[in-house]
Enzyme design. Structure first.
Site, PDB file in Angstrom:
ATOM      1  CD  GLU A  43      -2.098   2.044   1.523  1.00 48.86           C
ATOM      2  OE1 GLU A  43      -1.739   2.893   0.669  1.00 48.86           O
ATOM      3  OE2 GLU A  43      -2.352   2.318   2.698  1.00 48.86           O
ATOM      4  CB  CYS A 103      -1.473   6.988   1.052  1.00 44.34           C
ATOM      5  SG  CYS A 103      -2.685   5.931   1.780  1.00 44.34           S
ATOM      6  CD  GLU A 139       2.415  10.149  -1.231  1.00 45.88           C
ATOM      7  OE1 GLU A 139       3.492   9.534  -1.276  1.00 45.88           O
ATOM      8  OE2 GLU A 139       1.364   9.635  -0.805  1.00 45.88           O
TER       9      GLU A 139
END
Ligand SMILES: NC(=O)C1=CN([C@@H]2O[C@H](COP(=O)(O)OP(=O)(O)OC[C@H]3O[C@@H](n4cnc5c(N)ncnc54)[C@H](OP(=O)(O)O)[C@@H]3O)[C@@H](O)[C@H]2O)C=CC1
Ligand SMILES: O=C(O)CCCC(=O)O
Length: 462
Positions: A232, A266, A366
């Protein structure tokens, strides 16, 4: 002398606790005792494992306040959010206590009269987890609960910044009767533990939540012993706001999704893609709302946005803001820091960026911080192209009241999790996970126990 781990409060840099790293020999010995515990744990009935998981969940609930405070202390998120994380963490244990009892096999009609065929599921063996600091409780239980429910034993390495929550949760598990060898933690640097976990033959599965580069490395290392993996990894979620969207709902949900955990999530939205005709009105509503957010120590009841976890995280955010400004972007609000390098704390004011070119860093990397850029689109096709222009594929959101546009978007966004007029799609009952560089496999839901099971096929000649 064993090396020490210093756990600091990211809101003020103060030392909370000192722990000792496990030596490499101690880590291997823990791995081997967890592997040895597998044969007895898997033989407990599913009902007994479920009962133990239920007792663990009850015990965490009884200690909700203490665990929540521990999360705020070592991670920095506001206490109400930390308490919400405790509930979220427990919901995975509740869910998989139930799923333990629903691990079914099947019979398959044979192609000849003198055969009987059955397919059964077995626990995979010892599972090793490496978890991040952003959800120190929930990322652990999201992995440990299905593993234990399936009959696997479990060993976890928590992030260096937030080991205390994991240690406490494991102590509570042992206090209700989950065997000590069946559920363990180890402490040492990521690369050292990663190397031991991935090379040890007794570990049959690696489950990881964290950055994409580390996930790729773990996959590569795991190939040597052909381990199963669940990854993940990072995300870069777009939010598309169509021209018919309910703007109040869109703003409300955007702010909740973006600024929880100071954007260090996330599934945190990283790009707002707004129809050109409503962009001005939407941005004004957004900025008004963002400016009401209070930044500070998560124990202050008025605070909505806590600190950034560490200097490395802060520098990444600051560089993205500076890069945007250097490319001509406007800071519609935010652009402020409260940092003290010596003490070791880093706060970033919630920031909205407009007039930003599509090739700015923040449009592709990100952020993991309370910063969001707004770009505009004319056609939905264009919005989808911008949204999919990313190596990541974890979560995407859109706001529209038009069902045809909604179906078009949901079918064309290359993401594992889609929120339609919904900025909070997570839950223990749903399959959480991403496509492309965001990872492999799903956690949660009925899908979330499958990765802890092997399929065995039996053919009987009669
Ligand atoms: N998907 C998500 O939820 C997360 C995404 N991220 C992304 O990653 C960025 C960097 O954060 P960071 O904390 O450095 O993320 P990392 O991926 O480095 O850390 C996450 C976990 O992996 C461990 N780790 C680090 N290196 C290795 C290795 N070589 N082998 C095995 N385990 C390792 C860490 O251990 P240790 O603490 O000992 O270093 C920690 O437990 C963030 O800004 C964000 O973009 C980060 C965390 C969670
Ligand atoms: O990996 C993360 O950032 C944690 C997931 C948060 C969630 O489950 O919503």
């Amino acid at each position: 002398m064993a090396q020490l781990v210093y756990v600091n409060n990211p809101a003020n840099g103060e030392l909370i606790h000192t722990l000792q790293y496990d030596s490499e020999e101690a880590i291997v010995s823990k791995v081997e005792s967890a592997a040895a515990a597998f044969s007895s744990w898997k033989q407990r009935s599913a009902h007994e494992r479920a009962q133990l998981l239920n007792s663990w969940a009850k015990c965490i609930r009884e200690n909700r306040q203490e665990i929540g405070e521990l999360i705020t202390l070592e991670n920095g998120k506001p206490l109400p959010e930390a308490l919400g994380e405790v509930d979220y963490a427990v919901s995975y244990i509740d869910w998989y206590a139930e799923e333990a009892k629903r691990i079914y096999g099947r019979t398959v009609p044979a192609h000849v009269p003198n055969k009987r065929i059955t397919v059964t599921k077995e626990p995979i063996g010892l599972v090793a987890a490496i978890t991040p600091w952003n959800f120190p409780a929930a990322m652990m239980t999201r992995k440990a609960a299905p593993a234990l429910a399936a009959g696997c034993t479990f060993i976890v390495k928590p992030a260096e910044e937030t080991p205390l929550t994991t240690i406490r949760l494991i102590e509570l598990a042992h206090s209700v009767g989950i065997p000590e060898d069946a559920l363990q933690y180890v402490l040492n640097e990521g690369p050292i533990v990663g190397e031991i976990f991935t090379s040890h033959k007794a570990i049959r599965k690696i489950t990881f939540t964290g950055s994409t580069p580390v996930g790729k490395l773990l996959m590569e290392q795991s190939a040597q012993t052909v381990k199963h993996v669940t990854m993940e990894l990072g995300g870069h979620a777009p939010i598309i706001v169509a021209k018919d969207a309910d703007l109040n709902v869109a703003v409300e949900q955007t702010v909740t999704a973006k600024f929880r955990n100071a954007g260090q999530t996330c599934v945190s939205p990283n790009r707002l893609i707004v129809h050109e005709e409503i962009a001005e009105e939407f941005t004004k509503l957004l900025v008004d709302k963002v400016q009401t957010l209070k930044v500070g120590n998560g124990f202050d009841p008025d605070v909505n946005v806590g600190p950034i976890i560490n200097k490395k995280g802060f520098i990444k955010i600051k560089e993205q803001i500076e890069d945007a400004v250097n490319r001509g972007a406007t800071l519609a609000c935010g652009n402020g820091y409260d940092i003290d390098d010596e003490k070791g704390y880093y706060f970033v004011l919630p920031t909205v960026i407009t007039d930003i070119p599509l090739d700015a860093k923040i449009m592709h990397e990100e952020t993991f911080g309370p910063v969001i850029p707004v770009v505009t689109f004319t056609t939905l096709e264009e919005a989808v192209t911008i949204a999919n222009d990313s190596p990541y594929g974890l979560a995407a959101y859109f706001f529209t009241e038009n069902y045809k546009d909604g179906l078009y978007l949901s079918e064309n966004l290359q993401y594992g999790i889609i929120g339609w007029n919904d900025g909070a799609p997570s839950g223990a009952h749903i399959p959480f996970g991403g496509m492309k560089d965001s990872g492999v496999g799903r956690e949660g839901g009925s899908e979330g126990i499958e990765p802890y099971l092997e399929t065995k096929y039996l053919s009987v000649g009669v």
